[in-house]
Design a protein around this motif. Structure first.
Motif, PDB file in Angstrom:
ATOM      1  N   MET A   6     -24.768 -16.079 -60.166  1.00  0.00           N
ATOM      2  CA  MET A   6     -23.725 -16.022 -59.136  1.00  0.00           C
ATOM      3  C   MET A   6     -22.602 -15.102 -59.589  1.00  0.00           C
ATOM      4  O   MET A   6     -21.971 -15.333 -60.618  1.00  0.00           O
ATOM      5  CB  MET A   6     -23.148 -17.400 -58.841  1.00  0.00           C
ATOM      6  CG  MET A   6     -22.102 -17.350 -57.729  1.00  0.00           C
ATOM      7  SD  MET A   6     -20.926 -18.701 -57.795  1.00  0.00           S
ATOM      8  CE  MET A   6     -19.602 -18.045 -56.765  1.00  0.00           C
ATOM      9  N   GLU A   8     -18.940 -13.149 -58.791  1.00  0.00           N
ATOM     10  CA  GLU A   8     -17.704 -13.267 -58.018  1.00  0.00           C
ATOM     11  C   GLU A   8     -17.366 -11.964 -57.308  1.00  0.00           C
ATOM     12  O   GLU A   8     -17.016 -11.961 -56.127  1.00  0.00           O
ATOM     13  CB  GLU A   8     -16.556 -13.658 -58.946  1.00  0.00           C
ATOM     14  CG  GLU A   8     -15.167 -13.570 -58.327  1.00  0.00           C
ATOM     15  CD  GLU A   8     -14.786 -14.804 -57.537  1.00  0.00           C
ATOM     16  OE1 GLU A   8     -14.049 -14.677 -56.557  1.00  0.00           O
ATOM     17  OE2 GLU A   8     -15.216 -15.900 -57.902  1.00  0.00           O
ATOM     18  N   CYS A  32     -23.864 -13.643 -54.401  1.00  0.00           N
ATOM     19  CA  CYS A  32     -22.592 -12.962 -54.636  1.00  0.00           C
ATOM     20  C   CYS A  32     -21.549 -13.457 -53.645  1.00  0.00           C
ATOM     21  O   CYS A  32     -21.876 -13.951 -52.560  1.00  0.00           O
ATOM     22  CB  CYS A  32     -22.746 -11.446 -54.542  1.00  0.00           C
ATOM     23  SG  CYS A  32     -22.960 -10.817 -52.872  1.00  0.00           S
ATOM     24  N   ALA A  33     -20.294 -13.319 -54.042  1.00  0.00           N
ATOM     25  CA  ALA A  33     -19.177 -13.791 -53.226  1.00  0.00           C
ATOM     26  C   ALA A  33     -18.539 -12.669 -52.421  1.00  0.00           C
ATOM     27  O   ALA A  33     -17.381 -12.769 -52.021  1.00  0.00           O
ATOM     28  CB  ALA A  33     -18.137 -14.466 -54.113  1.00  0.00           C
ATOM     29  N   ARG A  50     -16.284 -17.109 -51.812  1.00  0.00           N
ATOM     30  CA  ARG A  50     -16.569 -17.660 -53.137  1.00  0.00           C
ATOM     31  C   ARG A  50     -17.244 -19.023 -53.026  1.00  0.00           C
ATOM     32  O   ARG A  50     -18.245 -19.301 -53.704  1.00  0.00           O
ATOM     33  CB  ARG A  50     -15.285 -17.789 -53.943  1.00  0.00           C
ATOM     34  CG  ARG A  50     -15.472 -18.523 -55.275  1.00  0.00           C
ATOM     35  CD  ARG A  50     -14.137 -18.891 -55.892  1.00  0.00           C
ATOM     36  NE  ARG A  50     -13.385 -17.705 -56.249  1.00  0.00           N
ATOM     37  CZ  ARG A  50     -12.065 -17.589 -56.104  1.00  0.00           C
ATOM     38  NH1 ARG A  50     -11.364 -18.572 -55.564  1.00  0.00           N
ATOM     39  NH2 ARG A  50     -11.441 -16.487 -56.478  1.00  0.00           N
ATOM     40  N   TYR A  51     -16.706 -19.875 -52.170  1.00  0.00           N
ATOM     41  CA  TYR A  51     -17.221 -21.238 -52.093  1.00  0.00           C
ATOM     42  C   TYR A  51     -18.543 -21.289 -51.324  1.00  0.00           C
ATOM     43  O   TYR A  51     -19.402 -22.113 -51.627  1.00  0.00           O
ATOM     44  CB  TYR A  51     -16.145 -22.146 -51.501  1.00  0.00           C
ATOM     45  CG  TYR A  51     -14.934 -22.161 -52.404  1.00  0.00           C
ATOM     46  CD1 TYR A  51     -14.958 -22.868 -53.601  1.00  0.00           C
ATOM     47  CD2 TYR A  51     -13.805 -21.398 -52.111  1.00  0.00           C
ATOM     48  CE1 TYR A  51     -13.875 -22.838 -54.468  1.00  0.00           C
ATOM     49  CE2 TYR A  51     -12.724 -21.364 -52.975  1.00  0.00           C
ATOM     50  CZ  TYR A  51     -12.761 -22.087 -54.155  1.00  0.00           C
ATOM     51  OH  TYR A  51     -11.698 -22.043 -55.027  1.00  0.00           O
ATOM     52  N   ALA A  54     -20.929 -20.240 -53.988  1.00  0.00           N
ATOM     53  CA  ALA A  54     -21.078 -21.296 -54.991  1.00  0.00           C
ATOM     54  C   ALA A  54     -22.019 -22.388 -54.502  1.00  0.00           C
ATOM     55  O   ALA A  54     -22.892 -22.857 -55.251  1.00  0.00           O
ATOM     56  CB  ALA A  54     -19.712 -21.883 -55.331  1.00  0.00           C
ATOM     57  N   SER A  69     -22.931 -17.706 -64.223  1.00  0.00           N
ATOM     58  CA  SER A  69     -21.822 -17.461 -63.300  1.00  0.00           C
ATOM     59  C   SER A  69     -20.813 -16.546 -63.966  1.00  0.00           C
ATOM     60  O   SER A  69     -20.700 -16.505 -65.190  1.00  0.00           O
ATOM     61  CB  SER A  69     -21.162 -18.773 -62.870  1.00  0.00           C
ATOM     62  OG  SER A  69     -20.674 -19.490 -63.997  1.00  0.00           O
ATOM     63  N   ALA A  74     -14.928 -18.892 -60.044  1.00  0.00           N
ATOM     64  CA  ALA A  74     -16.278 -18.987 -59.489  1.00  0.00           C
ATOM     65  C   ALA A  74     -17.133 -19.937 -60.318  1.00  0.00           C
ATOM     66  O   ALA A  74     -17.941 -20.705 -59.774  1.00  0.00           O
ATOM     67  CB  ALA A  74     -16.920 -17.605 -59.432  1.00  0.00           C
ATOM     68  N   THR A  75     -16.954 -19.896 -61.634  1.00  0.00           N
ATOM     69  CA  THR A  75     -17.697 -20.807 -62.505  1.00  0.00           C
ATOM     70  C   THR A  75     -17.365 -22.256 -62.185  1.00  0.00           C
ATOM     71  O   THR A  75     -18.257 -23.107 -62.064  1.00  0.00           O
ATOM     72  CB  THR A  75     -17.377 -20.498 -63.980  1.00  0.00           C
ATOM     73  OG1 THR A  75     -17.980 -19.252 -64.335  1.00  0.00           O
ATOM     74  CG2 THR A  75     -17.904 -21.588 -64.901  1.00  0.00           C
TER      75      THR A  75
END
Length: 329
Positions: A6, A8, A32-33, A50-51, A54, A69, A74-75
């Protein structure tokens, strides 16, 4: 073996080190965000993309062997989401770095979520000591690697016809001190490249030129054509500037930097940089003038810096590190 990655900030085509790790048995899955619809582009706080990424990564991580991540918020988001989805892969947090440390409710959330992460990769030894204490985690879970990168690609002409110095980047920079220093060096042009809002354009002296949001190749082109690169950091404990330092070194530019524990693994005064105390315009002015005027010193700093970055920041070090992690190391 299934590995979920994942990102950010990187785009949907970014494959991290997947093509550098010779493991045909690995099935890579990427999230990806990057905002991918009008709502995500419009609403930036909270950063919906981001969410969304996630939760998608946490769902994909059910049954996966490893979750990678990038960047700390983001982590924390994907780690929290794995608690909702019941996913329990090994979790490696990469580029775990803060411009400003979290406090209050954000800190409490991150302390809870980060308990699900088994390893963290940081880019300074100072961070190896700082973050375990802040988040209540075992220091043995934090690994250090010099920021890895290849020589930056560049394109375009020099931004000025005459020789100049540069200062690039926007994280935890003390441009106010640098600009104050430049008022006493009217014969030295400075080109600053940063994002809008970081520098007050109305207060700049005539020898300071401000550029915003350049494409990556043009950003590094400013560095490549400069006589030296200045990295003025906010204070003596700032953990930022690694990308600018390594990229400038790889491009063969001499460095002037303000002293910080966060970059002590990269700069040695008189060897790979000229270093001065933060928040001191006179000291910064003297350091810039010395490197600007002394061709021999500037050449030595540039060559030592280039060799240092070539040795310790080789991009292959990241692939080797992740490969060891995926192999159970």
């Amino acid at each position: 073996m299934r590995v979920v990655n994942m990102a950010e900030l990187a785009g949907p085509d970014w494959r991290f080190v997947a093509d550098e790790i010779d493991r045909p048995d690995i099935e890579w899955r990427f999230h990806c965000a990057t905002p991918n619809n009008a709502i995500e582009r419009l609403i930036r706080k909270p950063r919906i993309a981001r969410y969304r990424a996630a939760v998608a990564a946490a769902c994909d991580a059910r049954g996966a062997d490893a979750l990678l991540s990038h960047l700390p918020v983001a982590t924390a988001a994907v780690a929290e989401a794995t608690g909702w989805t019941g996913a329990s892969p090994r979790h490696l947090a990469i580029s775990f770095n803060f411009t400003s440390l979290p406090t209050g409710a954000k800190l409490a959330f991150m302390r809870r979520a980060l308990r699900r992460v088994d390893r963290f990769l940081v880019y300074s030894r100072a961070e190896q000591q700082l973050y375990p204490a802040l988040f209540g985690l075992d220091p043995a879970r934090f690994d250090f690697l010099h920021w890895p990168m290849t020589v930056p690609a560049t394109s375009g002409d020099a931004p000025l016809a005459q020789p100049y110095i540069c200062a690039v980047g926007g994280e935890a920079r003390d441009y106010a001190t640098l600009i104050a220093a430049m008022r006493g060096l009217p014969e030295v042009p400075l080109v600053i490249v940063t994002r809008p809002g970081v520098v007050d354009a109305a207060s700049l002296p005539a020898n300071v030129h401000l550029l915003h949001n350049l494409p990556n190749a043009r950003f590094w082109n400013v560095v490549r054509h400069s006589r030296l690169s200045v990295v003025p950091l906010r204070d003596a404990e700032t953990n930022c500037g690694h990308i600018t330092l390594v990229g400038s070194m790889l491009l063969g530019r001499a460095i002037v930097a303000t002293r910080s524990s966060g970059i002590a693994d990269y700069v040695a005064d008189g060897e790979t940089a000229r270093v001065c105390d933060p928040g001191d315009p006179e000291a910064l002015r003297a350091a810039i003038a010395e490197v600007w005027n002394d061709d021999g010193l500037r050449g030595r700093l540039a060559e030592h810096g280039r060799q240092f970055a070539t040795d310790v920041s080789d991009s292959r070090h990241m692939a080797a590190y992740v490969g060891r992690y995926l192999a159970g190391g």
